[in-house]
Design a protein around this motif. Structure first.
Motif, PDB file in Angstrom:
ATOM      1  N   TRP A 192      -0.948  12.337   9.979  1.00  0.00           N
ATOM      2  CA  TRP A 192      -0.521  11.606  11.395  1.00  0.00           C
ATOM      3  C   TRP A 192      -1.306  11.706  12.552  1.00  0.00           C
ATOM      4  N   ILE A 216      -2.876   8.169   9.038  1.00  0.00           N
ATOM      5  CA  ILE A 216      -1.882   7.122   9.869  1.00  0.00           C
ATOM      6  C   ILE A 216      -2.004   7.081  11.192  1.00  0.00           C
ATOM      7  N   ILE A 234      -3.103   4.085   6.677  1.00  0.00           N
ATOM      8  CA  ILE A 234      -2.088   3.341   7.070  1.00  0.00           C
ATOM      9  C   ILE A 234      -1.835   2.998   8.316  1.00  0.00           C
ATOM     10  N   PHE A 236       0.411   1.906  11.051  1.00  0.00           N
ATOM     11  CA  PHE A 236       1.855   1.880  10.929  1.00  0.00           C
ATOM     12  C   PHE A 236       2.622   0.618  11.833  1.00  0.00           C
ATOM     13  N   THR A 239       2.850  -1.510   8.786  1.00  0.00           N
ATOM     14  CA  THR A 239       3.535  -1.081   7.643  1.00  0.00           C
ATOM     15  C   THR A 239       4.959  -0.837   7.895  1.00  0.00           C
ATOM     16  N   VAL A 242       6.433   3.939   6.900  1.00  0.00           N
ATOM     17  CA  VAL A 242       5.525   4.865   6.417  1.00  0.00           C
ATOM     18  C   VAL A 242       6.078   5.590   5.466  1.00  0.00           C
TER      19      VAL A 242
END
Length: 390
Positions: A192, A216, A234, A236, A239, A242
């Motif tokens: 992250w 992320i 990703i 966020f 998305t 997560v």
């Protein structure tokens, strides 16, 4: 000399201040040739780190040329080009002898202040509040370096400032985060935060044998840099969940390791708990926004590891302790033991395993520092890493 000075929350300025002087036989003075703005400096700008005082000089990612030495510093000479770890460590206490340099028990003159907040005191740090020593930082033309016979490492002429500078903090921090993640060959690691520490954690995880890194973030430039470093990403902000996405990508098992490279100021939008964290912090009911830590604990596979290089400064609530305990997670944290990593990571740079200068997006002068702090905080103009030249 000119130096970047903290005047209060949201207020940093370049002022003319007194030049540093040798105060102890183990001191050195360096003429700073390059310094950088770190993500944790934003906690100072935003008022998250307590015990700051108007007039404090910021900056803990520093390198330069030795211009003065105390009588007990025999490993350096005038003119040496050195990188300075952000941790100030004596080299001889119980913790330093164990290689736990950021836990040095001798270099924080304000240890009692830290003990009241944390139970024990970590090492003194450059430019990072009076609770952690009140030492002047190096976003300045000159820097006094205590314990100079232990901290600074000489930089060979074959390595540029932009390659060497990040040995002061973010390269060792990202590497130690990956090491703390207890990566086994082929593991899936979720990270992250794709700021500078996250970028080095991505590359370090792959160096240490990860088969797959999932990064992320929501900032396009950071996500592109993560992809360039070998990570899947990703976003966020695009998305829905997560946790669900990580479970889908790992066939329901979860990542083997999770790295929280965000810390106290996790984004205050998106999920309900993130919005609640930001609201509580705004009214003084919490000091840290810990959405990312919650998400990492919930996402990590059974028996996995959560590594936390992200800086936390005080209290956060609603930590999922039940999930952490019942899943049998290992939690590894800590300020970086920089002195344990500088020599081996310098060797990796010299060998061509990694060129840390990839992370630099904005070279600037020291006089530009206040503007660059705000751009970095507000994620404007594609800023990922600022290097300042005094």
């Amino acid at each position: 000399m000119r130096a970047l000075v903290w005047h209060g929350k949201g207020d940093v300025r370049v002022d003319t201040v007194k030049d540093p002087e040798i105060q102890h036989p183990r001191d050195a003075i360096i003429k700073v040739t390059a310094c950088a703005i770190c993500g944790s400096d934003l906690h100072l700008l935003d008022g998250y780190q307590p015990t700051m005082q108007a007039g404090d000089i910021l900056g803990h990612e520093n390198m330069g040329e030795v211009v003065a030495l105390g009588s007990e510093v025999t490993n350096l000479k005038i003119g040496d080009r050195v990188v300075v770890p952000f941790t100030i460590s004596c080299g001889d206490c119980f913790f330093c002898r164990k290689g736990l340099f950021s836990a040095c028990e001798r270099t924080n003159p304000n240890a009692e202040m830290a003990i009241k907040a944390m139970g024990h005191s970590p090492a003194g740090l450059f430019g990072f509040s009076h609770m952690l020593g009140g030492y002047c930082g190096g976003q300045a033309e000159y820097l006094r370096v205590p314990m100079a016979d232990i901290g600074p490492i000489k930089v060979p002429d074959s390595v540029t400032d932009e390659q060497a500078l990040f040995l002061s903090d973010i390269f060792p921090t990202g590497y130690m985060a990956a090491e703390n993640a207890q990566i086994e060959p082929g593991d899936t690691v979720a990270i992250w935060g794709c700021g500078p520490v996250g970028q080095f954690a991505i590359r370090s995880a792959l160096i240490l044998g990860a088969g797959r890194v999932i990064a992320i973030d929501e900032v396009p430039e950071r996500l592109l840099m993560a992809q360039a470093g070998g990570a899947e990403t990703i976003d966020f902000s695009e998305t829905e969940n997560v946790y669900d996405e990580l479970q889908f990508r790992t066939k329901g098992r979860g990542p083997d390791s999770c790295i929280d490279a965000v810390g106290a100021e996790a984004s205050g939008h998106g999920s309900f708990d993130a919005v609640l964290d930001k609201t509580k912090a705004a009214v003084g009911l919490a000091t840290d926004r810990i959405h990312v830590l919650r998400e990492a604990i919930m996402s990590c596979r059974m028996g996995g590891t959560v590594s936390i290089p992200g800086v936390y400064v005080g209290m956060g609530d609603k930590v999922p302790l039940g999930a952490m305990m019942n899943k049998g997670l290992t939690i590894k944290t800590g300020q970086t033991h920089v002195q344990a990593y500088t020599a081996p990571l310098l060797a990796r740079i010299e060998a061509g395993d990694i060129d840390p200068s990839f992370v630099v997006t904005h070279p600037a002068s020291l006089e530009d520092a206040p503007e660059m702090y705000k751009k970095f905080r507000d994620k404007e103009d594609g800023v990922i890493k600022v290097v300042l030249r005094p």
